[in-house]
Write a protein that holds these residues in place. Structure first.
Motif, PDB file in Angstrom:
ATOM      1  N   LEU A  74       0.891  -1.174   0.135  1.00  0.00           N
ATOM      2  CA  LEU A  74      -0.115  -0.050  -0.017  1.00  0.00           C
ATOM      3  C   LEU A  74       0.942   1.306   0.070  1.00  0.00           C
ATOM      4  N   GLU A  75       1.804   1.246   0.584  1.00  0.00           N
ATOM      5  CA  GLU A  75       2.702   2.218   0.781  1.00  0.00           C
ATOM      6  C   GLU A  75       3.575   2.539  -0.270  1.00  0.00           C
ATOM      7  N   LEU A  76       4.130   1.581  -1.108  1.00  0.00           N
ATOM      8  CA  LEU A  76       4.544   1.793  -2.472  1.00  0.00           C
ATOM      9  C   LEU A  76       3.654   2.371  -3.298  1.00  0.00           C
ATOM     10  N   GLY A  77       2.613   1.860  -3.505  1.00  0.00           N
ATOM     11  CA  GLY A  77       1.647   2.292  -4.451  1.00  0.00           C
ATOM     12  C   GLY A  77       1.011   3.800  -4.450  1.00  0.00           C
ATOM     13  N   ARG A  78       1.320   4.297  -3.202  1.00  0.00           N
ATOM     14  CA  ARG A  78       0.949   5.736  -3.071  1.00  0.00           C
ATOM     15  C   ARG A  78       1.970   6.550  -3.836  1.00  0.00           C
ATOM     16  N   TRP A  79       3.098   5.934  -4.190  1.00  0.00           N
ATOM     17  CA  TRP A  79       4.140   6.918  -5.048  1.00  0.00           C
ATOM     18  C   TRP A  79       3.888   6.809  -6.257  1.00  0.00           C
ATOM     19  N   GLN A  80       2.792   6.010  -6.779  1.00  0.00           N
ATOM     20  CA  GLN A  80       2.793   5.701  -8.468  1.00  0.00           C
ATOM     21  C   GLN A  80       1.445   6.255  -8.766  1.00  0.00           C
ATOM     22  N   SER A  81       1.522   6.490 -10.389  1.00  0.00           N
ATOM     23  CA  SER A  81       0.431   6.902 -10.910  1.00  0.00           C
ATOM     24  C   SER A  81       0.170   6.447 -12.228  1.00  0.00           C
ATOM     25  N   LEU A  82      -0.455   6.998 -13.219  1.00  0.00           N
ATOM     26  CA  LEU A  82      -0.742   6.392 -14.660  1.00  0.00           C
ATOM     27  C   LEU A  82       0.680   6.308 -15.106  1.00  0.00           C
ATOM     28  N   ASN A  83       1.622   7.175 -14.825  1.00  0.00           N
ATOM     29  CA  ASN A  83       2.991   7.054 -15.647  1.00  0.00           C
ATOM     30  C   ASN A  83       3.539   5.524 -15.385  1.00  0.00           C
ATOM     31  N   ILE A  84       3.071   4.669 -14.615  1.00  0.00           N
ATOM     32  CA  ILE A  84       3.909   3.274 -14.347  1.00  0.00           C
ATOM     33  C   ILE A  84       3.346   2.440 -15.596  1.00  0.00           C
ATOM     34  N   LEU A  85       2.273   2.749 -15.995  1.00  0.00           N
ATOM     35  CA  LEU A  85       1.603   1.861 -17.050  1.00  0.00           C
ATOM     36  C   LEU A  85       2.127   2.166 -18.547  1.00  0.00           C
ATOM     37  N   GLY A  86       2.969   3.358 -18.593  1.00  0.00           N
ATOM     38  CA  GLY A  86       3.670   3.620 -19.956  1.00  0.00           C
ATOM     39  C   GLY A  86       2.759   3.804 -20.910  1.00  0.00           C
ATOM     40  N   SER A  87       2.711   3.376 -22.027  1.00  0.00           N
ATOM     41  CA  SER A  87       1.869   3.670 -23.197  1.00  0.00           C
ATOM     42  C   SER A  87       0.296   3.319 -22.804  1.00  0.00           C
ATOM     43  N   VAL A  88       0.118   2.343 -22.107  1.00  0.00           N
ATOM     44  CA  VAL A  88      -1.204   2.089 -21.475  1.00  0.00           C
ATOM     45  C   VAL A  88      -1.943   3.259 -20.643  1.00  0.00           C
ATOM     46  N   GLY A  89      -0.965   3.747 -19.679  1.00  0.00           N
ATOM     47  CA  GLY A  89      -1.091   4.853 -18.960  1.00  0.00           C
ATOM     48  C   GLY A  89      -1.719   5.830 -19.972  1.00  0.00           C
ATOM     49  N   TYR A  90      -0.588   6.399 -20.970  1.00  0.00           N
ATOM     50  CA  TYR A  90      -0.931   7.633 -21.925  1.00  0.00           C
ATOM     51  C   TYR A  90      -2.234   7.148 -22.488  1.00  0.00           C
ATOM     52  N   LEU A  91      -2.572   6.024 -22.953  1.00  0.00           N
ATOM     53  CA  LEU A  91      -3.984   5.959 -23.527  1.00  0.00           C
ATOM     54  C   LEU A  91      -5.068   6.269 -22.617  1.00  0.00           C
ATOM     55  N   ILE A  92      -5.119   5.498 -21.368  1.00  0.00           N
ATOM     56  CA  ILE A  92      -6.156   5.722 -20.554  1.00  0.00           C
ATOM     57  C   ILE A  92      -6.351   7.169 -20.163  1.00  0.00           C
ATOM     58  N   GLY A  93      -5.224   7.725 -19.793  1.00  0.00           N
ATOM     59  CA  GLY A  93      -5.267   9.215 -19.340  1.00  0.00           C
ATOM     60  C   GLY A  93      -5.649  10.334 -20.260  1.00  0.00           C
ATOM     61  N   ASN A  94      -5.906   9.738 -21.593  1.00  0.00           N
ATOM     62  CA  ASN A  94      -6.371  10.762 -22.827  1.00  0.00           C
ATOM     63  C   ASN A  94      -7.749  10.390 -23.291  1.00  0.00           C
ATOM     64  N   CYS A  95      -8.368   9.467 -22.529  1.00  0.00           N
ATOM     65  CA  CYS A  95      -9.811   8.905 -22.953  1.00  0.00           C
ATOM     66  C   CYS A  95     -10.800  10.105 -22.762  1.00  0.00           C
ATOM     67  N   ASP A  96     -11.843  10.156 -23.442  1.00  0.00           N
ATOM     68  CA  ASP A  96     -12.911  11.038 -22.905  1.00  0.00           C
ATOM     69  C   ASP A  96     -13.733  10.672 -21.805  1.00  0.00           C
ATOM     70  N   THR A  97     -13.880   9.504 -21.567  1.00  0.00           N
ATOM     71  CA  THR A  97     -14.807   9.032 -20.623  1.00  0.00           C
ATOM     72  C   THR A  97     -13.961   8.111 -19.534  1.00  0.00           C
ATOM     73  N   LEU A  98     -14.443   7.898 -18.199  1.00  0.00           N
ATOM     74  CA  LEU A  98     -13.856   7.110 -17.303  1.00  0.00           C
ATOM     75  C   LEU A  98     -14.118   5.639 -17.851  1.00  0.00           C
ATOM     76  N   GLU A  99     -15.409   5.611 -18.363  1.00  0.00           N
ATOM     77  CA  GLU A  99     -15.741   4.078 -18.796  1.00  0.00           C
ATOM     78  C   GLU A  99     -14.817   3.644 -19.829  1.00  0.00           C
ATOM     79  N   THR A 100     -14.701   4.457 -20.977  1.00  0.00           N
ATOM     80  CA  THR A 100     -13.585   4.331 -22.027  1.00  0.00           C
ATOM     81  C   THR A 100     -12.229   4.015 -21.482  1.00  0.00           C
ATOM     82  N   ALA A 101     -11.767   4.703 -20.319  1.00  0.00           N
ATOM     83  CA  ALA A 101     -10.439   4.528 -19.804  1.00  0.00           C
ATOM     84  C   ALA A 101     -10.387   3.327 -19.410  1.00  0.00           C
ATOM     85  N   LEU A 102     -11.218   2.919 -18.408  1.00  0.00           N
ATOM     86  CA  LEU A 102     -11.521   1.601 -17.832  1.00  0.00           C
ATOM     87  C   LEU A 102     -11.491   0.370 -18.627  1.00  0.00           C
TER      88      LEU A 102
END
Length: 183
Positions: A74-102
């Motif tokens: 849990l502690e380590l996860g608090r240091w992390q964000s979309l960036n850890i997912l690389g290109s997948v993080g970039y993709l989901i971070g640029n979706c128009d809706t939360l549903e599309t991102a998920l």
């Protein structure tokens, strides 16, 4: 439906983003812990490299014991964000809706980790995102589940500008000893 694979259980090194800094902040030598699972600091510098999922789990377990932090994932996860997912993080971070991102996250999660699946269920008044580890590891993976939970909550907060309201978290392990750490 979960994918069936005969490939080794792998995860991107980015899953350990923040590990060195966090361990050093606790005044412990991260190199000594990494070497116990066959890793070194240099391997963590390229986030797109892969390590065995078992190495990650063993490292989390060893670190939790060494630091006397049973909820180290849990502690380590608090240091992390979309960036850890690389290109997948970039993709989901640029979706128009939360549903599309998920939906994209569940579809492409295997690019980040091939030993687990994300399952998405969308109802009229709820969304359920499940993390299923499908590895044949002989050790407990609850530290990995805690890491995934912490990262998942961070991702949902980031995707919704911190407006997400979580009503329930279901864990694959008991949190009877200290349930407040999951709040």
């Amino acid at each position: 439906m979960p994918r069936k694979t005969h490939a080794p259980d792998l995860i991107r090194v980015s899953a350990l983003h923040g590990y060195i800094e966090l361990i050093e902040s606790k005044l412990v030598n991260p190199d000594a812990l990494l070497s116990r699972v066959g890793l070194d600091r240099k391997q963590l510098t390229e986030p797109n490299n892969f390590i065995q999922y078992q190495q990650l789990i063993e490292l989390l377990k060893i670190t939790a014991k060494e630091l006397n932090l049973p909820y180290f994932g849990l502690e380590l996860g608090r240091w992390q964000s979309l960036n850890i997912l690389g290109s997948v993080g970039y993709l989901i971070g640029n979706c128009d809706t939360l549903e599309t991102a998920l939906k994209n996250l569940t579809k492409y999660y295997h690019v980040h980790q091939n030993s687990a699946d994300l399952l998405l269920e969308i109802g009229q008044d709820y969304v359920k995102l499940s993390f299923l580890i499908r590895s044949n590891l002989k050790i407990s993976v609850y530290h990995g589940a805690d890491l995934a939970l912490s990262v998942g909550v961070n991702l949902l907060k980031q995707l919704t500008d911190d407006k997400i309201k979580l009503h329930r978290l279901e864990l694959p392990h008991s949190c009877d000893e200290n349930p407040s750490v999951y709040r």
